[in-house]
Design an enzyme around this catalytic site. Structure first.
Site, PDB file in Angstrom:
ATOM      1  N   ASP A 158       0.602  -1.314   0.307  1.00  0.00           N
ATOM      2  CA  ASP A 158      -0.214   0.082  -0.129  1.00  0.00           C
ATOM      3  C   ASP A 158       0.382   1.302  -0.138  1.00  0.00           C
ATOM      4  O   ASP A 158       0.233   2.207  -0.594  1.00  0.00           O
ATOM      5  CB  ASP A 158      -1.070  -0.256   1.149  1.00  0.00           C
ATOM      6  CG  ASP A 158      -1.386  -1.504   0.917  1.00  0.00           C
ATOM      7  OD1 ASP A 158      -2.255  -1.585   0.543  1.00  0.00           O
ATOM      8  OD2 ASP A 158      -1.032  -1.579   2.220  1.00  0.00           O
ATOM      9  N   HIS A 186      -5.144  -2.978   5.811  1.00  0.00           N
ATOM     10  CA  HIS A 186      -4.129  -3.334   4.446  1.00  0.00           C
ATOM     11  C   HIS A 186      -6.398  -4.031   3.702  1.00  0.00           C
ATOM     12  O   HIS A 186      -6.669  -4.714   3.284  1.00  0.00           O
ATOM     13  CB  HIS A 186      -4.231  -4.729   4.506  1.00  0.00           C
ATOM     14  CG  HIS A 186      -3.679  -5.305   2.627  1.00  0.00           C
ATOM     15  ND1 HIS A 186      -3.161  -3.940   1.976  1.00  0.00           N
ATOM     16  CD2 HIS A 186      -4.173  -6.054   2.032  1.00  0.00           C
ATOM     17  CE1 HIS A 186      -3.369  -5.186   0.815  1.00  0.00           C
ATOM     18  NE2 HIS A 186      -3.133  -5.897   0.850  1.00  0.00           N
TER      19      HIS A 186
HETATM   20  P1  NAD Z   1      -2.347 -18.797  -4.909  1.00  0.00           P
HETATM   21  O1  NAD Z   1      -3.709 -19.096  -4.611  1.00  0.00           O
HETATM   22  O2  NAD Z   1      -1.670 -18.006  -6.146  1.00  0.00           O
HETATM   23  O3  NAD Z   1      -1.529 -19.321  -4.119  1.00  0.00           O
HETATM   24  C1  NAD Z   1      -2.203 -19.835  -2.803  1.00  0.00           C
HETATM   25  C2  NAD Z   1      -0.513 -20.728  -2.513  1.00  0.00           C
HETATM   26  O4  NAD Z   1      -1.789 -21.584  -0.907  1.00  0.00           O
HETATM   27  C3  NAD Z   1      -1.470 -21.887  -3.414  1.00  0.00           C
HETATM   28  O5  NAD Z   1       0.059 -22.650  -3.491  1.00  0.00           O
HETATM   29  C4  NAD Z   1      -1.737 -22.884  -2.250  1.00  0.00           C
HETATM   30  O6  NAD Z   1      -1.742 -24.607  -2.626  1.00  0.00           O
HETATM   31  C5  NAD Z   1      -0.801 -22.660  -0.750  1.00  0.00           C
HETATM   32  N1  NAD Z   1      -1.833 -22.641   0.613  1.00  0.00           N
HETATM   33  C6  NAD Z   1      -3.075 -23.483   0.512  1.00  0.00           C
HETATM   34  N2  NAD Z   1      -3.068 -23.767   2.495  1.00  0.00           N
HETATM   35  C7  NAD Z   1      -2.144 -23.207   2.524  1.00  0.00           C
HETATM   36  C8  NAD Z   1      -1.864 -24.022   4.027  1.00  0.00           C
HETATM   37  N3  NAD Z   1      -2.449 -24.713   4.773  1.00  0.00           N
HETATM   38  N4  NAD Z   1      -0.498 -24.768   3.383  1.00  0.00           N
HETATM   39  C9  NAD Z   1       0.820 -24.315   3.090  1.00  0.00           C
HETATM   40  N5  NAD Z   1       0.566 -23.883   1.821  1.00  0.00           N
HETATM   41  C10 NAD Z   1      -1.329 -23.115   1.158  1.00  0.00           C
HETATM   42  O7  NAD Z   1      -1.769 -17.414  -3.849  1.00  0.00           O
HETATM   43  P2  NAD Z   1      -1.301 -15.173  -4.361  1.00  0.00           P
HETATM   44  O8  NAD Z   1      -1.608 -14.795  -5.332  1.00  0.00           O
HETATM   45  O9  NAD Z   1      -0.189 -16.619  -3.823  1.00  0.00           O
HETATM   46  O10 NAD Z   1      -2.075 -15.249  -2.938  1.00  0.00           O
HETATM   47  C11 NAD Z   1      -1.769 -15.629  -1.656  1.00  0.00           C
HETATM   48  C12 NAD Z   1      -2.392 -14.103   0.005  1.00  0.00           C
HETATM   49  O11 NAD Z   1      -1.879 -13.289  -0.140  1.00  0.00           O
HETATM   50  C13 NAD Z   1      -3.482 -14.270  -0.481  1.00  0.00           C
HETATM   51  O12 NAD Z   1      -4.475 -14.426   0.610  1.00  0.00           O
HETATM   52  C14 NAD Z   1      -3.917 -12.751  -1.068  1.00  0.00           C
HETATM   53  O13 NAD Z   1      -4.762 -12.501  -1.233  1.00  0.00           O
HETATM   54  C15 NAD Z   1      -2.598 -12.355  -0.497  1.00  0.00           C
HETATM   55  N6  NAD Z   1      -2.276 -11.305  -0.332  1.00  0.00           N
HETATM   56  C16 NAD Z   1      -1.349 -10.079   0.266  1.00  0.00           C
HETATM   57  C17 NAD Z   1      -1.467  -8.966   0.032  1.00  0.00           C
HETATM   58  C18 NAD Z   1      -0.925  -7.953   0.909  1.00  0.00           C
HETATM   59  O14 NAD Z   1      -0.344  -6.596   0.511  1.00  0.00           O
HETATM   60  N7  NAD Z   1      -1.457  -8.303   2.528  1.00  0.00           N
HETATM   61  C19 NAD Z   1      -0.732  -8.792  -1.265  1.00  0.00           C
HETATM   62  C20 NAD Z   1      -1.020  -9.499  -2.042  1.00  0.00           C
HETATM   63  C21 NAD Z   1      -2.033 -10.482  -2.094  1.00  0.00           C
HETATM   64  C1  LMR Z   2      -3.352  -6.699  -2.758  1.00  0.00           C
HETATM   65  O1  LMR Z   2      -3.377  -5.457  -1.934  1.00  0.00           O
HETATM   66  O2  LMR Z   2      -3.331  -6.148  -3.986  1.00  0.00           O
HETATM   67  C2  LMR Z   2      -3.955  -7.834  -2.082  1.00  0.00           C
HETATM   68  O3  LMR Z   2      -4.097  -7.861  -1.254  1.00  0.00           O
HETATM   69  C3  LMR Z   2      -4.333  -8.903  -3.447  1.00  0.00           C
HETATM   70  C4  LMR Z   2      -5.942  -8.368  -3.255  1.00  0.00           C
HETATM   71  O4  LMR Z   2      -7.208  -9.253  -3.260  1.00  0.00           O
HETATM   72  O5  LMR Z   2      -6.124  -6.610  -2.871  1.00  0.00           O
END
Ligand code: NAD
Ligand code: LMR
Length: 325
Positions: A158, A186
């Protein structure tokens, strides 16, 4: 020659596919530090994870010590110095991040319970999986052997978005902007705060912006940037999230001269609950995180900040039974 163990959960997922390579090609740790990667995912994802492991090996990173790929959380967490909790379901079009709360809470509860048994209290935990701040609360609640100060949630994405949007508006480089922080959750209630920001040519406060642009364009654009990415890509941000996690980890290890934003659970002078993970303006020196307390916060700003606190308290209410264990 030192060695650091970094655990990444969700290691077969989208973010990890950028993050792993960014960490290994970066300069977070002093030269000659070897990195062991413990990569955790669910059993079904192990074939993909094997492919990721082969690709890491094919990069011939000189600082790579060892890679463990596993679906065994205990193996993945044991001895870890830095635990990056990425593994969780991402949202899709039309969802709010809080809609993921009940689906993902279970993952964080289980991981925290195992972390509590097999990780040193010095380990640093970064919560990324959404809704990140409330998942951090779950981790803090169940990993009681880890001090709260060692648990942070990702708000750097952010902050980076805010800096980039502002630098485009001012037609200046992001490196010229400092003291731009993001308060709160967030989520779409976060408050990117320009009131203390400086443009570093002359370290001057930013005067040339009209309030209408700040309120009608800047703040909502930063708040909703995640949804904007999903709208275009069809899936949530991954490379920019990985880059922000890299920045967050870099800052935890090396400190920062600038003000930073992370979700933390700490006492503060702003009247915000210290029972939730909330993003504040932070000073981070020698791995010590401190809230920059006592800033002048206008009535308008405080309204944004309080709205975000209210949302986090509501998220906490939704999981109150889970928190009881
Ligand atoms: P994705 O679906 O591509 O990957 C998630 C992975 O987690 C998958 O490989 C899945 O099998 C695995 N997983 C599920 N349960 C699990 C467990 N119990 N133990 C280990 N691994 C497990 O998703 P992504 O795009 O990599 O995003 C991951 C997370 O990050 C999402 O919740 C997304 O919203 C979040 N995110 C947060 C921010 C932030 O700024 N905080 C930014 C982007 C994404
Ligand atoms: C983001 O800010 O890009 C991540 O938290 C993914 C989302 O769900 O927006």
């Amino acid at each position: 020659m030192g060695k650091k163990i970094i655990t990444i959960t969700g290691a077969a997922g989208n973010i990890a596919y950028s993050l792993i390579f960014r960490i290994l090609s970066g300069n977070i740790f002093p030269e000659n530090t070897k990195i062991q990667l413990n990569l955790l995912d669910i059993t079904d994802a192990l074939p993909v994870l094997k492919g990721v492991k082969y690709e890491i090996e094919d990069c011939a990173f000189p600082n790579l010590d060892n890679i463990i790929i596993t679906d065994n959380s205990e193996l993945a967490f044991t001895g870890s110095d830095y635990i990056l909790l990425v593994g969780a379901k991402p949202r899709s079009k039309g969802m709010q991040r809080a809609d993921l709360l009940l689906d993902n809470a279970n993952i964080f509860q289980k991981h925290a319970a195992i972390i509590n048994q097999c990780v040193s209290s010095d380990a640093k935990i970064i919560v990324v999986g959404n809704p990140a701040n409330t998942n951090a609360l779950i981790v803090q609640n169940f990993a009681t052997n880890i001090p709260s100060k060692n648990i942070t949630s990702l708000m750097k994405l952010d902050q980076n978005r805010a800096k980039s949007i502002l630098s485009n508006k001012l037609n200046t480089s992001v490196s010229e902007i400092s003291q731009l922080v993001v308060w709160g959750n967030h989520s779409a209630t976060q408050f990117p705060d320009l009131n203390h920001s400086l443009v570093s040519n002359n370290n001057e406060p930013i005067k040339s912006l009209d309030q209408k642009w700040i309120e009608d364009t800047f703040i909502p654009r930063v708040q909703k940037r995640g949804a904007e990415i999903i709208e275009h890509r069809g899936k949530s941000s991954a490379a920019s999230a990985a880059s922000a996690i890299y920045d967050h980890l870099y800052i935890l290890v090396n400190g920062s001269k600038d003000w930073e934003s992370m979700g933390v659970m700490m006492k503060n002078t702003y009247g915000i609950s210290d029972e939730i993970f909330f993003s504040f303006p932070l000073q981070i020196l020698d791995s010590n995180i401190g809230i920059i307390n006592g800033l002048d916060v206008s009535e308008i700003s405080m309204k944004y900040i309080k709205d975000s606190e209210k949302e986090l308290l509501m998220e906490r209410d939704i999981i109150k039974d889970i928190l009881k264990g």
